[in-house]
Design a protein around this motif. Structure first.
Motif, PDB file in Angstrom:
ATOM      1  N   GLN A  38      80.872  40.575  54.101  1.00  0.00           N
ATOM      2  CA  GLN A  38      79.970  39.773  53.191  1.00  0.00           C
ATOM      3  C   GLN A  38      78.896  38.483  53.536  1.00  0.00           C
ATOM      4  O   GLN A  38      79.375  37.047  53.895  1.00  0.00           O
ATOM      5  N   GLY A  43      76.458  41.877  48.436  1.00  0.00           N
ATOM      6  CA  GLY A  43      77.787  42.524  47.727  1.00  0.00           C
ATOM      7  C   GLY A  43      78.609  42.368  50.123  1.00  0.00           C
ATOM      8  O   GLY A  43      77.677  42.885  51.046  1.00  0.00           O
ATOM      9  N   PRO A  44      79.800  43.043  49.858  1.00  0.00           N
ATOM     10  CA  PRO A  44      80.621  43.155  50.862  1.00  0.00           C
ATOM     11  C   PRO A  44      79.255  44.342  51.390  1.00  0.00           C
ATOM     12  O   PRO A  44      79.519  45.652  50.923  1.00  0.00           O
ATOM     13  N   THR A  86      81.906  36.125  54.947  1.00  0.00           N
ATOM     14  CA  THR A  86      82.600  35.689  54.828  1.00  0.00           C
ATOM     15  C   THR A  86      83.365  37.092  55.561  1.00  0.00           C
ATOM     16  O   THR A  86      82.953  38.212  54.750  1.00  0.00           O
TER      17      THR A  86
ATOM     18  N   PHE B  90      80.645  42.736  41.698  1.00  0.00           N
ATOM     19  CA  PHE B  90      80.380  43.701  41.346  1.00  0.00           C
ATOM     20  C   PHE B  90      80.341  44.898  41.816  1.00  0.00           C
ATOM     21  O   PHE B  90      81.697  45.414  40.684  1.00  0.00           O
ATOM     22  N   PHE B 103      79.633  48.481  48.230  1.00  0.00           N
ATOM     23  CA  PHE B 103      79.066  47.973  47.321  1.00  0.00           C
ATOM     24  C   PHE B 103      77.516  47.733  46.334  1.00  0.00           C
ATOM     25  O   PHE B 103      76.075  47.830  47.833  1.00  0.00           O
ATOM     26  N   GLY B 104      77.197  47.395  45.416  1.00  0.00           N
ATOM     27  CA  GLY B 104      75.937  46.321  45.238  1.00  0.00           C
ATOM     28  C   GLY B 104      75.830  44.612  45.557  1.00  0.00           C
ATOM     29  O   GLY B 104      76.938  44.592  46.287  1.00  0.00           O
ATOM     30  N   PRO B 105      74.584  45.064  44.881  1.00  0.00           N
ATOM     31  CA  PRO B 105      74.346  42.915  45.684  1.00  0.00           C
ATOM     32  C   PRO B 105      74.681  41.674  44.295  1.00  0.00           C
ATOM     33  O   PRO B 105      74.968  40.899  44.294  1.00  0.00           O
ATOM     34  N   GLY B 106      75.872  42.871  43.353  1.00  0.00           N
ATOM     35  CA  GLY B 106      76.190  41.439  42.795  1.00  0.00           C
ATOM     36  C   GLY B 106      75.641  40.998  41.547  1.00  0.00           C
ATOM     37  O   GLY B 106      74.097  40.443  41.633  1.00  0.00           O
TER      38      GLY B 106
END
Lengths: 114, 112
Positions: A38, A43-44, A86, B90, B103-106
């Motif tokens: 990440q 996003g991860p 991370t 997320f 995953f999306g960008p948050g």
């Protein structure tokens, strides 16, 4: 006790160093172990996954699972500043109906300086 | 091409308000998730939907209500926001039976 334990760091290394990131887990019934990377404010993204025990290599990255000691490791060779991120370890957890979910560690923050 | 997208990217609001976050995936996946990442980077699953049906609900307060209008969309509505709701949320998706989640960008939510 968290199901997946991971040292949050931060870990700071010089460029070119070999980096070792580690996690321990408490339940040995699971088969899939993953490493997600990440970057800051992103996003991860899945970096590598391994099934059961053993090693898996992908370029400069090696993922290792030792089920006897419940230890998951990620090694980064010839680390680069672009590896600064991370790193989150995760394991699968079966759910009713055949679905799965992921249990994540807290993440280790890595900084590779030039 | 964005695989998993979320709106808004940032959300700043007062305690007690109600807010929604939207997620869309164009990967053709049939399973979607909401995760909460706190200030210490700990990523914890909240909900999962498979083909519009709720399959995972991880002891989240009922102020949080997910909704999946179709398998490409998963929204999260939060009532009566509290300070402790401040986090990055997320959205993720995966194909059923496949462990990799995208995953999306948050969405960075700040409750004042």
């Amino acid at each position: 006790q968290k199901e997946v334990e991971q040292d949050p760091g931060p870990l700071s290394v010089p460029e070119g160093a070999i980096v070792s990131l580690n996690c321990t887990y408490s339940n040995s019934a699971f088969q899939y172990f993953m490493w997600y990377r990440q970057y800051s404010r992103k996003g991860p993204e899945l970096l590598m996954y391994t099934y059961s025990s053993g090693n898996k290599e992908d370029g400069r990255f090696t993922a290792q699972v030792d089920k006897s000691s419940k230890y998951i490791s990620l090694f980064i060779r010839d680390s680069q500043p672009s590896d600064s991120a991370t790193y989150l370890c995760a394991r699968d957890a079966f759910f009713s109906g055949g679905y799965n979910k992921l249990i994540f560690g807290a993440g280790t923050r890595l900084a590779v300086h030039p | 091409d964005t695989a998993v997208s979320q709106t808004p990217k940032y959300l700043v609001t007062q305690m007690g308000n109600d807010k929604s976050i939207k997620c869309e995936q164009n990967l053709g996946h049939d399973t979607m998730y909401w995760y909460k990442q706190d200030s210490k980077k700990f990523l914890k699953i909240m909900f999962s939907y498979n083909n519009k049906e709720l399959i995972i609900n991880e002891t989240v307060p009922n102020r949080f209500s997910p909704k999946s209008p179709d398998k490409a969309h998963l929204n999260l509505h939060i009532n009566s926001l509290e300070l402790g709701d401040s986090a990055v949320y997320f959205c993720a998706s995966s194909q059923e039976g496949i462990y990799e989640q995208f995953f999306g960008p948050g969405t960075r939510l700040t409750v004042l």
